[in-house]
Design an enzyme around this catalytic site. Structure first.
Site, PDB file in Angstrom:
ATOM      1  N   GLU A 113       0.855  -1.204  -0.065  1.00  0.00           N
ATOM      2  CA  GLU A 113       0.108  -0.176  -0.015  1.00  0.00           C
ATOM      3  C   GLU A 113       0.796   1.125  -0.036  1.00  0.00           C
ATOM      4  O   GLU A 113       0.685   1.999   0.713  1.00  0.00           O
ATOM      5  CB  GLU A 113      -0.911  -0.040   1.201  1.00  0.00           C
ATOM      6  CG  GLU A 113      -2.011  -1.131   1.061  1.00  0.00           C
ATOM      7  CD  GLU A 113      -3.069  -0.910   2.159  1.00  0.00           C
ATOM      8  OE1 GLU A 113      -2.899  -0.034   3.237  1.00  0.00           O
ATOM      9  OE2 GLU A 113      -4.017  -1.679   1.946  1.00  0.00           O
ATOM     10  N   GLU A 129      -5.052  -8.913   1.208  1.00  0.00           N
ATOM     11  CA  GLU A 129      -5.623  -8.506   2.380  1.00  0.00           C
ATOM     12  C   GLU A 129      -7.133  -8.264   1.808  1.00  0.00           C
ATOM     13  O   GLU A 129      -7.544  -7.592   1.096  1.00  0.00           O
ATOM     14  CB  GLU A 129      -5.383  -6.922   3.010  1.00  0.00           C
ATOM     15  CG  GLU A 129      -3.972  -7.167   3.474  1.00  0.00           C
ATOM     16  CD  GLU A 129      -3.334  -5.753   4.214  1.00  0.00           C
ATOM     17  OE1 GLU A 129      -4.202  -5.038   4.528  1.00  0.00           O
ATOM     18  OE2 GLU A 129      -2.225  -5.630   4.169  1.00  0.00           O
TER      19      GLU A 129
END
Ligand code: BGP
Length: 472
Positions: free
Chosen positions: A164, A374
């Site tokens: 991220e 995720e």
């Protein structure tokens, strides 16, 4: 059969959120060790000093993974355990720790999936040259990555370079919520660009050394909807995409920035310098990626936002439902509530169909296999008197998202892995220990850190055993 026989049913974590032992084993301090100790930066001053104490208890955690039948476990390496000062002398104890972890996973038939960077930059590099602000970080990162390939590449075949990058740069350089806590759009774009270069150069280094595993990075992906069919809302969505999801995904997976976004940032005077040589490298790196990693939690509903409209006003980090205020970029777009969806206590939209929608967009735009690195539900859990956690809400959430994966696969998406966030409960960066995601409850309250299997543990075990056919 929708899921292939080698489909990787997994679960994920990150070093700072689980390991603890923050001053042990020769580890150097990271920017998160420093940040979480500053007053007022995290929820109720929580930090990862001890976290789940996974550093000492990883064998117990892996035994639980084995019992569940987990196919892959995604974890991150703390750069500061390998190079305590970011560069220079390596730390044999840190390397030994990850060797032991990887060997234990393999001995239990669990595929290690390794993230190289999950936000814990060596503090030494922040002090030396302002970390991600400096181009110097790119080569230092690549050297660290090469060291990891040399030490672990014989056994690790799945590498996620960056986790991220869009979140740690926006929260760190625009929203003041992550270290170093700045508010400067030009710096945000520059630091993000440096992550793209670090990613591309690392992917190239991996392939040039002849490793045969798979490599990519994970982007936090929020597919978007326009709030109405009005032109101004449709335009807001376009601009959200061009400066948001597509900015992040195109740079990593096409090696270019979307034109509309470049135009907007250039006009604003904040576009970073991007050289032709860099574009060549970005494209080369993008072409060598084996998969797109995405972390999916929610979609975004986007509406028109006038020049004098809302800016960024914070995130719900208290877990009091309905306290999230409207956020946006004046003159560009704002996020609004999607009335057709339910929300978590932290005001995150629950949208399994959005996952399918997003996966199909990715397939069409990038045509690469996908790893969901995720996906999960942060919630308050209660331990009942009979020592159980009846987390049927988590089971429902995960079941619906797996069904969305199934639908996307049936429509031609090549999905390699699905990792839930997370295996055990862990530290949430800004939300403390109360926001729980795991299949395994951890007693943070008493400090015993005792592990307790939740109902979702048995449920996921059966999902894995049936290769996704029995969703309960
Ligand atoms: C992702 C991060 C994870 C994890 C997760 C849940 O953005 O990669 O590290 O924290 O989100 O977020 P939170 O802890 O804020 O609920």
């Amino acid at each position: 059969m929708t899921f292939s026989s080698d489909f990787l049913w997994g679960s994920a974590s990150a070093a700072y959120q689980i390991e603890g032992a923050f001053e042990e084993g020769g580890k150097g301090p990271s920017i998160w060790d420093e940040w979480a100790h500053l007053p007022g930066k995290t929820f109720e001053g929580t930090n990862g000093d001890v976290a789940c104490d996974h550093y000492h208890r990883f064998n117990e955690d892996i035994a639980l993974m084995k019992e569940m039948g987990l196919k892959t476990y995604r974890f991150s390496i703390a750069w500061t355990r390998i190079f305590p000062e970011g560069t220079g002398a390596e730390n044999a104890e840190g390397i030994a720790f990850y060797n032991a972890l990887i060997d234990a996973l393999l001995a239990n038939e669990i595929v290690p999936m390794v993230t190289l960077y999950h936000w814990d930059l060596p503090k030494a590099l922040q002090d030396r040259y302002q970390g991600w602000e400096s181009l110097e970080v790119v080569d230092d990162f690549v050297q660290y990555a090469i060291k990891c390939f040399e030490c672990f590449g014989d056994r690790v075949k799945h590498w996620i370079v960056m986790n991220e990058p869009n979140i740690f740069t926006s929260l760190g350089y625009v929203m003041k919520l992550h270290p170093p806590g700045y508010q400067d759009e030009a710096l945000f774009l520059k630091t993000f660009h440096h992550t793209v270069l670090a990613h591309a150069k690392t992917v190239i280094a991996y392939k040039e050394r002849g490793y045969t595993g798979m490599i990519g990075s994970s982007i936090a992906y929020s597919p978007s909807y326009a709030a109405s069919e009005k032109a101004e809302d449709l335009y807001a969505k376009e601009m959200f995409d061009a400066t948001g999801p597509l900015w992040y995904l195109d740079s990593y997976y096409k090696g270019t920035y979307p034109e509309k976004g470049v135009h907007y940032y250039t006009k604003k005077g904040v576009m970073p310098t991007v050289t032709d040589e860099e574009i060549q490298m970005m494209k080369k790196g993008a072409a060598l990626c084996d998969f797109i990693g995405i972390n999916y939690y929610q979609t975004a509903m986007v509406a028109h936002n006038p020049e004098d409209g809302v800016g960024f006003s914070g995130m719900n980090t208290t877990g009091k439902k309905g306290t999230q205020s409207e956020n946006g970029v004046p003159g560009l777009y704002k996020h609004v509530r999607n009335e057709s969806l339910e929300y978590t206590d932290w005001d995150w939209a629950i949208d399994p169909d959005g996952l399918r929608y997003g996966l199909e967009i990715l397939k069409e735009r990038y045509d690469l296999p996908i790893i969901i690195s995720e996906n999960g539900l942060g919630a308050y859990d209660v331990v009942t008197e009979d020592e159980a956690v009846h987390d049927d809400y988590r089971i429902r959430f995960l079941r619906q998202h797996i069904e969305a994966c199934e639908a996307a696969i049936d429509n031609g998406v090549e999905l390699l892995a699905y990792c839930t966030w997370s295996f055990t409960d862990l530290l949430s960066w800004l939300n403390g220990f109360k926001k729980r995601y795991g299949f395994v409850h951890i007693d943070f309250e008493s400090g015993s850190l005792k592990r307790l299997k939740k109902d979702s543990f048995e449920w996921y075990k059966q999902v894995i055993a049936s290769n996704g056919r029995n969703l309960g």
